[in-house]
Design a protein around this motif. Structure first.
Motif, PDB file in Angstrom:
ATOM      1  N   LEU A 101      34.255  41.873  37.375  1.00  5.88           N
ATOM      2  CA  LEU A 101      33.317  41.542  38.429  1.00  5.88           C
ATOM      3  C   LEU A 101      31.988  42.232  38.171  1.00  5.88           C
ATOM      4  CD1 LEU A 101      35.607  41.889  41.583  1.00  5.88           C
ATOM      5  CD2 LEU A 101      35.312  39.934  40.050  1.00  5.88           C
ATOM      6  N   SER A 102      30.924  41.590  38.635  1.00  5.63           N
ATOM      7  CA  SER A 102      29.588  42.153  38.480  1.00  5.63           C
ATOM      8  C   SER A 102      28.947  42.402  39.831  1.00  5.63           C
ATOM      9  CB  SER A 102      28.699  41.191  37.686  1.00  5.63           C
ATOM     10  OG  SER A 102      29.204  40.977  36.388  1.00  5.63           O
ATOM     11  N   LEU A 143      33.100  45.981  37.643  1.00  8.74           N
ATOM     12  CA  LEU A 143      34.448  46.406  38.002  1.00  8.74           C
ATOM     13  C   LEU A 143      35.394  45.649  37.084  1.00  8.74           C
ATOM     14  CD1 LEU A 143      36.352  48.028  39.878  1.00  8.74           C
ATOM     15  CD2 LEU A 143      36.491  45.967  41.304  1.00  8.74           C
ATOM     16  N   GLN A 144      35.921  46.345  36.094  1.00  8.86           N
ATOM     17  CA  GLN A 144      36.885  45.739  35.176  1.00  8.86           C
ATOM     18  C   GLN A 144      38.269  45.893  35.765  1.00  8.86           C
ATOM     19  OE1 GLN A 144      36.420  44.166  32.090  1.00  8.86           O
ATOM     20  NE2 GLN A 144      38.614  43.726  32.235  1.00  8.86           N
ATOM     21  N   GLN A 152      28.116  38.970  50.418  1.00  6.62           N
ATOM     22  CA  GLN A 152      29.077  37.887  50.663  1.00  6.62           C
ATOM     23  C   GLN A 152      30.382  38.100  49.925  1.00  6.62           C
ATOM     24  OE1 GLN A 152      26.971  34.232  49.751  1.00  6.62           O
ATOM     25  NE2 GLN A 152      26.307  34.051  51.873  1.00  6.62           N
ATOM     26  N   GLY A 153      30.344  38.942  48.911  1.00  8.78           N
ATOM     27  CA  GLY A 153      31.559  39.212  48.160  1.00  8.78           C
ATOM     28  C   GLY A 153      31.885  38.108  47.174  1.00  8.78           C
ATOM     29  N   THR A 154      32.915  38.349  46.396  1.00  5.77           N
ATOM     30  CA  THR A 154      33.388  37.353  45.437  1.00  5.77           C
ATOM     31  C   THR A 154      34.908  37.287  45.526  1.00  5.77           C
ATOM     32  OG1 THR A 154      33.259  36.647  43.112  1.00  5.77           O
ATOM     33  CG2 THR A 154      33.450  39.008  43.500  1.00  5.77           C
ATOM     34  N   GLN A 155      35.423  36.071  45.578  1.00  8.80           N
ATOM     35  CA  GLN A 155      36.850  35.865  45.797  1.00  8.80           C
ATOM     36  C   GLN A 155      37.633  36.019  44.486  1.00  8.80           C
ATOM     37  OE1 GLN A 155      38.742  34.935  48.745  1.00  8.80           O
ATOM     38  NE2 GLN A 155      40.445  35.380  47.349  1.00  8.80           N
ATOM     39  N   VAL A 156      38.679  36.803  44.545  1.00  6.43           N
ATOM     40  CA  VAL A 156      39.615  36.934  43.433  1.00  6.43           C
ATOM     41  C   VAL A 156      40.981  36.478  43.921  1.00  6.43           C
ATOM     42  CG1 VAL A 156      40.815  38.529  41.888  1.00  6.43           C
ATOM     43  CG2 VAL A 156      38.356  38.812  42.333  1.00  6.43           C
ATOM     44  N   GLY A 206      31.640  36.897  39.644  1.00  4.45           N
ATOM     45  CA  GLY A 206      32.663  37.049  38.623  1.00  4.45           C
ATOM     46  C   GLY A 206      34.081  36.794  39.079  1.00  4.45           C
ATOM     47  N   GLY A 207      34.259  36.517  40.357  1.00  2.90           N
ATOM     48  CA  GLY A 207      35.600  36.245  40.848  1.00  2.90           C
ATOM     49  C   GLY A 207      36.129  34.916  40.351  1.00  2.90           C
TER      50      GLY A 207
END
Length: 114
Positions: free
Chosen positions: A18-19, A78-79, A106-110, A6-7
Motif C-alpha cells: 500500500l502507498s 505498507l508492505q 478515504q482509505g484503500t480496500q484490501v 494500492g489495495g
C-alpha cells in the motif's frame, strides 16, 4: 494531504504494498501511522514511522507488515506479506505535523480471499 492507494483483491498468502502519498515532503510528517478497519470492528493501529525513521508495529502484524518510505516520491509504504482473510479491511494512513493531526482519508480496500 495524504492519499492511500494500492489495495485490491488477493488470495490468502499473497503480498500487497500500500502507498500513502503526501502532498509535501514526508519528512515534514512528525509521525505517520497506518491503520485498518474491518466491517463491524474498531479502527486498529498497525504501525507507524517517525520523521527520523523509527518504526513501530502492533503485535498483530509484527513480522508480516513493514513500513518504509521513498523520500524522492514523498510516499510511505505498507508492505504486507502472508496475507490472511482476517486482514480484510479498509486501510488508512494518518499523519501528524507538529501539533496538527491530519484528517482521515478515504482509505484503500484490501480483500483477502481464502
Amino acid at each position: 494531504q495524504l492519499v492511500e492507494s494500492g489495495g485490491g483483491l488477493v488470495q490468502s498468502g499473497a503480498s500487497l504494498r500500500l502507498s500513502c502519498a503526501a502532498s509535501g515532503s514526508i519528512f515534514s510528517i512528525k509521525h505517520l501511522g497506518w491503520y485498518r478497519q474491518a466491517p463491524g470492528k474498531e479502527r486498529e493501529f498497525l504501525g507507524s514511522i517517525t520523521a527520523g525513521g523509527t518504526t513501530d508495529y502492533a503485535d498483530s502484524v509484527k513480522g508480516r507488515f513493514t513500513i518504509s518510505r521513498d523520500k524522492d516520491k514523498n510516499v510511505v509504504y505498507l508492505q504486507m506479506n502472508s496475507l490472511k482473510p482476517e486482514d480484510t479491511a479498509v486501510y488508512y494512513c494518518r499523519g501528524t505535523w507538529g501539533g496538527y493531526i491530519g484528517p482521515w482519508g478515504q482509505g484503500t480496500q484490501v480483500t483477502v480471499s481464502s
